[in-house]
Design a protein around this motif. Structure first.
Motif, short mmCIF file in Angstrom:
data_model
loop_
_atom_site.label_atom_id
_atom_site.label_comp_id
_atom_site.label_asym_id
_atom_site.label_seq_id
_atom_site.Cartn_x
_atom_site.Cartn_y
_atom_site.Cartn_z
N MET A 277 0.83 -1.21 0.00
CA MET A 277 0.00 0.00 0.00
C MET A 277 0.86 1.25 0.00
SD MET A 277 -3.41 -0.55 2.32
CE MET A 277 -2.54 -0.91 3.85
N ALA A 278 1.93 1.25 0.78
CA ALA A 278 2.83 2.41 0.83
C ALA A 278 3.49 2.64 -0.52
CB ALA A 278 3.88 2.21 1.92
N GLY A 279 3.89 1.55 -1.20
CA GLY A 279 4.50 1.67 -2.52
C GLY A 279 3.52 2.24 -3.54
N VAL A 280 2.29 1.74 -3.51
CA VAL A 280 1.26 2.26 -4.41
C VAL A 280 0.97 3.72 -4.10
CG1 VAL A 280 -1.20 2.09 -5.00
CG2 VAL A 280 0.21 0.02 -4.89
N PHE A 281 0.87 4.04 -2.81
CA PHE A 281 0.60 5.42 -2.41
C PHE A 281 1.72 6.35 -2.89
CE2 PHE A 281 0.57 8.83 0.90
CZ PHE A 281 -0.69 9.35 0.61
N ALA A 282 2.96 5.87 -2.81
CA ALA A 282 4.11 6.68 -3.24
C ALA A 282 4.03 7.00 -4.73
CB ALA A 282 5.41 5.95 -2.92
N ILE A 283 3.73 5.99 -5.54
CA ILE A 283 3.70 6.24 -6.98
C ILE A 283 2.48 7.06 -7.37
CG2 ILE A 283 2.40 4.25 -7.84
CD1 ILE A 283 5.74 5.61 -9.22
N LEU A 284 1.41 6.97 -6.60
CA LEU A 284 0.25 7.83 -6.85
C LEU A 284 0.61 9.29 -6.60
CD1 LEU A 284 -2.65 5.73 -5.26
CD2 LEU A 284 -2.18 6.05 -7.70
N ILE A 285 1.42 9.55 -5.58
CA ILE A 285 1.90 10.91 -5.31
C ILE A 285 2.83 11.36 -6.43
CG2 ILE A 285 3.24 12.35 -3.75
CD1 ILE A 285 0.50 11.62 -2.67
N HIS A 286 3.76 10.50 -6.80
CA HIS A 286 4.73 10.84 -7.84
C HIS A 286 4.05 11.10 -9.18
CE1 HIS A 286 9.15 9.95 -9.23
NE2 HIS A 286 8.67 11.08 -9.73
N SER A 287 2.92 10.46 -9.41
CA SER A 287 2.22 10.58 -10.69
C SER A 287 1.62 11.97 -10.91
CB SER A 287 1.11 9.53 -10.79
OG SER A 287 1.66 8.23 -10.94
N PHE A 288 1.58 12.80 -9.88
CA PHE A 288 1.10 14.16 -10.06
C PHE A 288 2.09 15.01 -10.86
CE2 PHE A 288 -1.77 13.21 -6.48
CZ PHE A 288 -2.95 13.74 -6.98
N SER A 289 3.35 14.60 -10.90
CA SER A 289 4.35 15.42 -11.58
C SER A 289 5.16 14.67 -12.62
CB SER A 289 5.33 16.02 -10.55
OG SER A 289 6.00 14.99 -9.84
N ASP A 290 4.89 13.38 -12.82
CA ASP A 290 5.62 12.60 -13.81
C ASP A 290 4.67 11.61 -14.48
OD1 ASP A 290 8.46 13.33 -14.07
OD2 ASP A 290 8.56 12.90 -11.92
N PHE A 291 5.24 10.78 -15.36
CA PHE A 291 4.41 9.82 -16.09
C PHE A 291 4.92 8.40 -15.88
CE2 PHE A 291 7.48 11.95 -18.79
CZ PHE A 291 8.11 10.95 -19.51
N ASN A 292 5.17 8.05 -14.61
CA ASN A 292 5.70 6.73 -14.28
C ASN A 292 4.79 5.59 -14.71
OD1 ASN A 292 8.34 6.51 -12.61
ND2 ASN A 292 7.37 8.37 -11.83
N LEU A 293 3.48 5.79 -14.63
CA LEU A 293 2.56 4.71 -14.98
C LEU A 293 2.42 4.54 -16.49
CD1 LEU A 293 -0.19 5.12 -12.26
CD2 LEU A 293 1.77 3.56 -12.32
N ASN A 294 3.12 5.36 -17.26
CA ASN A 294 3.23 5.14 -18.70
C ASN A 294 4.48 4.35 -19.05
OD1 ASN A 294 1.18 6.61 -20.61
ND2 ASN A 294 1.45 7.98 -18.85
N ILE A 295 5.30 4.05 -18.04
CA ILE A 295 6.52 3.27 -18.24
C ILE A 295 6.23 1.81 -17.89
CG2 ILE A 295 8.93 3.05 -17.59
CD1 ILE A 295 8.15 5.67 -19.06
N PRO A 296 6.37 0.90 -18.84
CA PRO A 296 5.95 -0.50 -18.63
C PRO A 296 6.50 -1.14 -17.35
CG PRO A 296 6.41 -0.15 -20.94
CD PRO A 296 6.81 1.12 -20.23
N ALA A 297 7.79 -0.99 -17.08
CA ALA A 297 8.37 -1.63 -15.90
C ALA A 297 7.72 -1.14 -14.62
CB ALA A 297 9.88 -1.39 -15.85
N ASN A 298 7.46 0.16 -14.54
CA ASN A 298 6.87 0.73 -13.33
C ASN A 298 5.40 0.39 -13.22
OD1 ASN A 298 9.41 1.76 -13.08
ND2 ASN A 298 8.82 3.90 -13.02
N ALA A 299 4.70 0.41 -14.35
CA ALA A 299 3.29 0.05 -14.33
C ALA A 299 3.12 -1.43 -13.96
CB ALA A 299 2.64 0.33 -15.69
#
Length: 324
Positions: A277-299
């Motif tokens: 949950m903490a990892g998901v929460f972290a990337i949800l925060i990061h997604s406000f300023s980047d496009f990590n969930l458009n990167i296959p490895a990170n998604a």
């Protein structure tokens, strides 16, 4: 790719049947984070044993196998919490505990060297999320330990950051690479919002942002943005505003299921659910300023963590995992 991520989520739910398999999966995630950090260090030393990870024009950044350092930071956002919660899953010898502390310091140092502001904020947020959840549990008996670890991590992080050009990095938000500044991202978001307004209900179609956005990009740039540098605006522009209630409902169900696992008598289940949950929460925060969930490895890692967090809630009859 969406089908791949969905498949990874359900494979995690259905294939990880024992506590040992859970631990192996978490160890693989942590080992991958260590590996990409080592690759980043080697590339900084002009030692690149893998020529397919040679990106002319991008090799000066601490990005490992990624092109963009922010995306390596995104992977570390999700991996560091999983390593952190290993402290609460079981009792370990002093030697193993010391080794885990050194690995955490190594990954935190790697995160610092990415010089990703979003990565710093997200990692700190994830650690605070873990600490906050544990401190809020009335029956948790190691609150002093958590406070000590939290304070130690904060001091170590400040020490690491003090040795890097962080002050310059923060104070020159509007003077860096013209594509990697706060002002440029705000202007990019404004263009994405205009695109959403023009295609409010159904968006422009999946994977269409790079094609459709140039018509909405504000003037003054020598390059065209391929991503919105905000995953939420990016996905909404492609699928329409109906995605918003779907995302809110999905996240509500996810965190509700994850917090339900925290009532388990198994320390491993509680720990892995909290870390995921903490990892998901972290990337949800990061997604406000980047496009990590458009990167296959990170998604892909995002999908796997989602499966880890809710696995036992969705499949409570799985006896091998539910054993303490």
């Amino acid at each position: 790719m969406l089908l791949t991520y969905i498949a990874a989520y359900f494979i995690t739910l259905s294939s990880i049947q024992t506590r040992k398999q859970q631990r192996i999966l978490v160890y693989v995630i942590i080992s991958t984070a260590i590996l990409i950090s080592i690759i980043a260090i080697l590339k900084q030393l002009d030692i690149n044993p893998f020529p397919w990870w040679d990106y002319p024009g991008y090799n000066n950044s601490f990005a490992g196998p990624y092109v963009n350092r922010n995306h390596m930071a995104g992977f570390l956002d999700m991996a560091i919490p999983m390593l952190t919660v290993l402290f609460i899953t079981r009792q370990r010898s002093l030697e193993i505990t010391t080794g885990m502390i050194l690995v955490i310091i190594f990954l935190l140092t790697s995160q610092a060297f990415t010089l990703s502001r979003g990565g710093w904020v997200s990692t700190i947020t994830a650690i605070l999320f873990i600490a906050g959840v544990l401190l809020a549990q009335k029956d948790y008996v190691h609150k002093k330990v958590i406070l000590t670890i939290g304070i130690s991590v904060t001091i170590i992080s400040l020490f690491i950051l003090s040795s890097l050009p962080v002050v310059q990095r923060i104070t020159t938000l509007t003077q860096q690479d013209p594509v990697d500044t706060l002002s440029s991202r705000i202007r990019c978001w404004q263009g994405a919002i205009d695109q959403i307004k023009e295609n409010l209900m159904i968006g422009t179609g999946p994977d269409s942002f790079a094609v459709e956005y140039p018509a909405y990009q504000l003037p003054g740039y020598a390059v065209l943005f391929r991503y919105a540098h905000n995953d939420y605006l990016h996905f909404i522009s492609e699928t329409g505003i109906l995605l918003i209630p779907i995302m809110i409902f999905t996240l509500f169900c996810f965190f509700r299921s994850g917090f339900q696992k925290l009532t388990s008598h198994s320390r491993q289940k509680r720990g892995f659910a909290l870390g995921a949950m903490a990892g998901v929460f972290a990337i949800l925060i990061h997604s406000f300023s980047d496009f990590n969930l458009n990167i296959p490895a990170n998604a892909l890692l995002f999908s796997i963590l989602a499966g880890i967090a809710v696995q036992d809630s969705m499949k409570s009859h799985n006896k091998p995992i539910s054993q303490a």
